[in-house]
Design a protein around this motif. Structure first.
Motif, PDB file in Angstrom:
ATOM      1  N   LYS A  19     -10.661   0.613  14.377  1.00  0.00           N
ATOM      2  CA  LYS A  19      -9.263   1.054  14.460  1.00  0.00           C
ATOM      3  C   LYS A  19      -8.909   1.383  15.910  1.00  0.00           C
ATOM      4  O   LYS A  19      -7.795   1.144  16.357  1.00  0.00           O
ATOM      5  CB  LYS A  19      -9.015   2.281  13.566  1.00  0.00           C
ATOM      6  N   ASP A  27       0.646  -8.697   1.963  1.00  0.00           N
ATOM      7  CA  ASP A  27      -0.492  -7.901   1.495  1.00  0.00           C
ATOM      8  C   ASP A  27      -1.496  -8.825   0.822  1.00  0.00           C
ATOM      9  O   ASP A  27      -1.127  -9.764   0.125  1.00  0.00           O
ATOM     10  CB  ASP A  27      -0.025  -6.829   0.496  1.00  0.00           C
ATOM     11  N   SER A  28      -2.766  -8.512   1.000  1.00  0.00           N
ATOM     12  CA  SER A  28      -3.819  -9.362   0.418  1.00  0.00           C
ATOM     13  C   SER A  28      -4.116  -8.992  -1.037  1.00  0.00           C
ATOM     14  O   SER A  28      -4.724  -9.774  -1.753  1.00  0.00           O
ATOM     15  CB  SER A  28      -5.100  -9.222   1.236  1.00  0.00           C
ATOM     16  N   GLY A  87       0.819  -1.210   0.000  1.00  0.00           N
ATOM     17  CA  GLY A  87       0.000   0.000   0.000  1.00  0.00           C
ATOM     18  C   GLY A  87       0.855   1.263   0.000  1.00  0.00           C
ATOM     19  O   GLY A  87       2.086   1.201  -0.157  1.00  0.00           O
ATOM     20  N   LEU A  88       0.194   2.379   0.165  1.00  0.00           N
ATOM     21  CA  LEU A  88       0.883   3.684   0.141  1.00  0.00           C
ATOM     22  C   LEU A  88       2.039   3.744   1.141  1.00  0.00           C
ATOM     23  O   LEU A  88       3.202   3.921   0.773  1.00  0.00           O
ATOM     24  CB  LEU A  88      -0.135   4.800   0.460  1.00  0.00           C
ATOM     25  N   ILE A  89       1.710   3.620   2.401  1.00  0.00           N
ATOM     26  CA  ILE A  89       2.737   3.847   3.425  1.00  0.00           C
ATOM     27  C   ILE A  89       3.711   2.666   3.459  1.00  0.00           C
ATOM     28  O   ILE A  89       4.934   2.843   3.520  1.00  0.00           O
ATOM     29  CB  ILE A  89       2.090   4.097   4.801  1.00  0.00           C
ATOM     30  N   ASP A 147      -3.435 -12.808   3.812  1.00  0.00           N
ATOM     31  CA  ASP A 147      -4.406 -11.939   4.465  1.00  0.00           C
ATOM     32  C   ASP A 147      -4.155 -11.959   5.970  1.00  0.00           C
ATOM     33  O   ASP A 147      -3.980 -13.041   6.548  1.00  0.00           O
ATOM     34  CB  ASP A 147      -5.815 -12.477   4.132  1.00  0.00           C
ATOM     35  N   VAL A 148      -4.163 -10.784   6.584  1.00  0.00           N
ATOM     36  CA  VAL A 148      -3.930 -10.743   8.042  1.00  0.00           C
ATOM     37  C   VAL A 148      -5.034 -11.472   8.811  1.00  0.00           C
ATOM     38  O   VAL A 148      -4.872 -11.783   9.986  1.00  0.00           O
ATOM     39  CB  VAL A 148      -3.768  -9.305   8.599  1.00  0.00           C
ATOM     40  N   GLY A 150      -3.459  -1.781  -2.068  1.00  0.00           N
ATOM     41  CA  GLY A 150      -2.264  -2.516  -2.497  1.00  0.00           C
ATOM     42  C   GLY A 150      -2.092  -2.506  -4.007  1.00  0.00           C
ATOM     43  O   GLY A 150      -3.068  -2.597  -4.756  1.00  0.00           O
ATOM     44  N   GLN A 196      -9.291   5.417  -0.202  1.00  0.00           N
ATOM     45  CA  GLN A 196      -8.201   5.652   0.746  1.00  0.00           C
ATOM     46  C   GLN A 196      -8.228   7.102   1.224  1.00  0.00           C
ATOM     47  O   GLN A 196      -8.084   7.367   2.401  1.00  0.00           O
ATOM     48  CB  GLN A 196      -6.875   5.329   0.072  1.00  0.00           C
ATOM     49  N   LEU A 227       0.531  -2.268   9.189  1.00  0.00           N
ATOM     50  CA  LEU A 227      -0.154  -1.225   8.422  1.00  0.00           C
ATOM     51  C   LEU A 227      -1.354  -1.729   7.634  1.00  0.00           C
ATOM     52  O   LEU A 227      -2.059  -0.925   7.016  1.00  0.00           O
ATOM     53  CB  LEU A 227       0.831  -0.570   7.421  1.00  0.00           C
ATOM     54  N   THR A 259      -2.732  11.135   5.086  1.00  0.00           N
ATOM     55  CA  THR A 259      -1.370  10.875   4.614  1.00  0.00           C
ATOM     56  C   THR A 259      -1.452  10.673   3.106  1.00  0.00           C
ATOM     57  O   THR A 259      -2.331   9.966   2.621  1.00  0.00           O
ATOM     58  CB  THR A 259      -0.816   9.633   5.321  1.00  0.00           C
TER      59      THR A 259
HETATM   60  N1  LIG Z   1      -3.304   7.228   4.369  1.00  0.00           N
HETATM   61  C1  LIG Z   1      -3.971   7.809   5.363  1.00  0.00           C
HETATM   62  O1  LIG Z   1      -4.434   8.941   5.223  1.00  0.00           O
HETATM   63  C2  LIG Z   1      -4.135   7.112   6.691  1.00  0.00           C
HETATM   64  C3  LIG Z   1      -4.687   7.857   7.743  1.00  0.00           C
HETATM   65  C4  LIG Z   1      -4.889   7.229   8.969  1.00  0.00           C
HETATM   66  C5  LIG Z   1      -4.521   5.913   9.143  1.00  0.00           C
HETATM   67  N2  LIG Z   1      -3.996   5.216   8.114  1.00  0.00           N
HETATM   68  C6  LIG Z   1      -3.670   3.796   8.338  1.00  0.00           C
HETATM   69  O2  LIG Z   1      -2.399   3.482   7.844  1.00  0.00           O
HETATM   70  C7  LIG Z   1      -2.379   2.145   7.365  1.00  0.00           C
HETATM   71  C8  LIG Z   1      -1.771   2.130   5.991  1.00  0.00           C
HETATM   72  O3  LIG Z   1      -2.564   2.940   5.170  1.00  0.00           O
HETATM   73  P1  LIG Z   1      -2.201   3.392   3.710  1.00  0.00           P
HETATM   74  O4  LIG Z   1      -2.486   4.812   3.630  1.00  0.00           O
HETATM   75  O5  LIG Z   1      -0.870   2.890   3.316  1.00  0.00           O
HETATM   76  O6  LIG Z   1      -3.368   2.652   2.931  1.00  0.00           O
HETATM   77  P2  LIG Z   1      -3.314   1.549   1.814  1.00  0.00           P
HETATM   78  O7  LIG Z   1      -4.714   1.156   1.541  1.00  0.00           O
HETATM   79  O8  LIG Z   1      -2.487   2.017   0.676  1.00  0.00           O
HETATM   80  O9  LIG Z   1      -2.529   0.364   2.524  1.00  0.00           O
HETATM   81  C9  LIG Z   1      -3.163  -0.618   3.278  1.00  0.00           C
HETATM   82  C10 LIG Z   1      -2.720  -1.939   2.727  1.00  0.00           C
HETATM   83  O10 LIG Z   1      -3.293  -2.980   3.500  1.00  0.00           O
HETATM   84  C11 LIG Z   1      -3.624  -4.026   2.622  1.00  0.00           C
HETATM   85  N3  LIG Z   1      -4.651  -4.827   3.254  1.00  0.00           N
HETATM   86  C12 LIG Z   1      -5.930  -4.488   3.504  1.00  0.00           C
HETATM   87  N4  LIG Z   1      -6.571  -5.489   4.089  1.00  0.00           N
HETATM   88  C13 LIG Z   1      -5.678  -6.498   4.224  1.00  0.00           C
HETATM   89  C14 LIG Z   1      -5.757  -7.790   4.764  1.00  0.00           C
HETATM   90  N5  LIG Z   1      -6.893  -8.243   5.256  1.00  0.00           N
HETATM   91  N6  LIG Z   1      -4.651  -8.568   4.771  1.00  0.00           N
HETATM   92  C15 LIG Z   1      -3.480  -8.091   4.227  1.00  0.00           C
HETATM   93  N7  LIG Z   1      -3.360  -6.872   3.691  1.00  0.00           N
HETATM   94  C16 LIG Z   1      -4.441  -6.076   3.687  1.00  0.00           C
HETATM   95  C17 LIG Z   1      -4.114  -3.343   1.366  1.00  0.00           C
HETATM   96  O11 LIG Z   1      -4.047  -4.199   0.235  1.00  0.00           O
HETATM   97  C18 LIG Z   1      -3.154  -2.170   1.264  1.00  0.00           C
HETATM   98  O12 LIG Z   1      -2.033  -2.482   0.478  1.00  0.00           O
HETATM   99  C19 LIG Z   1      -3.821   1.638   7.396  1.00  0.00           C
HETATM  100  O13 LIG Z   1      -3.970   0.768   8.483  1.00  0.00           O
HETATM  101  C20 LIG Z   1      -4.633   2.901   7.604  1.00  0.00           C
HETATM  102  O14 LIG Z   1      -5.801   2.664   8.383  1.00  0.00           O
HETATM  103  C21 LIG Z   1      -3.778   5.789   6.880  1.00  0.00           C
END
Ligand SMILES: NC(=O)c1ccc[n+]([C@@H]2O[C@H](COP(=O)([O-])OP(=O)(O)OC[C@H]3O[C@@H](n4cnc5c(N)ncnc54)[C@H](O)[C@@H]3O)[C@@H](O)[C@H]2O)c1
Length: 327
Positions: A157, A38-39, A17-19, A64-65, A46, A195, A84, A183
């Motif tokens: 969360k 990652d799922s 994913g992003l972060i 998958d987590v 993702g 997202q 994450l 973010t």
């Molecule tokens: N980007 C933001 O603005 C933001 C703000 C607050 C919190 N967050 C938290 O930061 C974390 C990362 O967010 P992000 O911005 O990179 O988002 P993102 O959606 O890009 O990344 C999340 C990743 O988790 C993977 N995922 C989802 N469900 C899954 C599962 N069941 N098993 C395995 N992988 C799974 C997705 O495929 C994705 O690649 C998340 O937990 C999100 O809640 C992000």
């Protein structure tokens, strides 16, 4: 100087994913052994293109987590776990609350159980969210603000975060949580607003189409993804972070209308239309929000280094070049 992550084994859930993918890039540069879990569920963030250029230097496990058997195996022998993986859509959590519950709450408990049983030495950093505060009583919001989520995602969360703190306090697993605000940056999901609304704004502006700003007076703060990555790494390395939660903020507070104007200015073109909130979104909107992030600044020495203008410029340039991989 010796790099603290050099030679360490690191698991990143949500690593495509992003972060997660931006963090993986930093850790690979530093000589860490990185395993991305990652799922790749299509509705989530993702994307395999997110690791273009480092694919030979990371391990990827598509799982998958929610799968306790995979987690039990994958947490073993890791020095650090950046946790994450998450379902990030607030609207989806209202339409399908059980999936959000399974991923953002139940799976978090089973990840921690896997750590407790099979790798209690691992250091865990959890990506929490400002969504758990709900509609703020005051601004800027401190970590001791009442937690009163306005949507199912926020509740799950919040539980996920508190399981981490509880396992740290009770079972001695070193875990902490960062409450992230919006973010953004290269490698975010832009296909839709699942997202972040900023993702779909970026997509439309790059495609030369108008985007929508709902109302526009709401105040927000934004963290560029590289700054979020720095915070995650600093939290992982600090004993002082153990058992604690920290807000992350941005370099400035901005209304959504001013943000829309800035996106267009940085892009040197584009347009948007203002409209009122769709009713189903209004019901779960948190109004104005921005963080008091003085705690992480004073404890871990973190601060945002990338200005909003600069971050938007990097982001727009990235999607100008790579748009087809994100549609
Ligand atoms: N980007 C933001 O603005 C933001 C703000 C607050 C919190 N967050 C938290 O930061 C974390 C990362 O967010 P992000 O911005 O990179 O988002 P993102 O959606 O890009 O990344 C999340 C990743 O988790 C993977 N995922 C989802 N469900 C899954 C599962 N069941 N098993 C395995 N992988 C799974 C997705 O495929 C994705 O690649 C998340 O937990 C999100 O809640 C992000």
């Amino acid at each position: 100087m010796e790099n603290p992550f050099h030679g360490k084994r690191i698991l990143i859930t949500g690593g495509l994913g992003l972060i997660g993918s931006n963090l993986a890039r930093r850790l690979v540069e530093q000589g860490a052994g990185v395993l991305l879990l990652d799922s790749l569920i299509p509705e989530y963030g993702g994307n395999l293109f997110n690791i273009a250029g480092i694919e030979e230097r990371v391990q990827v496990n598509i799982s998958d987590v929610r799968d306790e058997h995979s987690m039990r195996y994958l947490v073993q022998r890791q020095d650090y776990l950046f946790n994450l993986a998450g379902q990030t859509s607030h609207m989806d959590s209202m339409q399908d609350p059980y999936t959000d519950l399974e991923i953002n709450c139940r799976a978090q408990l089973s990840i921690l159980e896997a750590c407790r049983k099979y790798n209690p030495q691992v250091k865990v950093v959890f990506a929490s969210t400002r969504q758990i505060y709900g509609k703020p009583d005051y601004l800027p919001v401190r970590e001791d603000h009442l937690l009163r989520p306005v949507d199912v995602n926020g509740i799950n969360k919040m539980a996920g975060e508190w399981y981490h703190i509880l396992y740290s306090n009770v079972f001695g697993i070193s875990a902490c949580a960062l409450r992230l605000t919006n973010t953004y940056g290269p490698r975010m999901r832009i296909k839709d607003a699942r997202q972040t609304f900023l993702g779909v704004w970026i997509r439309l502006v790059v495609e030369g189409k108008p985007f929508e700003v709902w109302e526009g007076q709401q105040l927000r703060d934004f963290t560029y993804v590289d700054d979020a990555v720095e915070a995650l790494m600093a939290a992982a390395l600090s004993d002082q972070a153990r058992g604690r939660v920290f807000n992350l903020g941005g370099d400035r507070v901005i209304s959504l209308k001013d943000l829309a104007d800035l996106v267009i200015e940085v892009n040197a073109g584009g347009h948007y239309v203002q409209r009122s909130f769709p009713a189903e979104r209004k019901r779960i909107d948190i109004g104005d929000y921005y963080a008091d992030d003085s705690c992480i600044r004073s404890t871990l020495g973190w601060r945002p280094r990338v200005s909003l203008r600069e971050g938007l410029s990097h982001t727009l340039a990235y999607y100008q070049e790579h748009l087809p991989h994100y549609l």
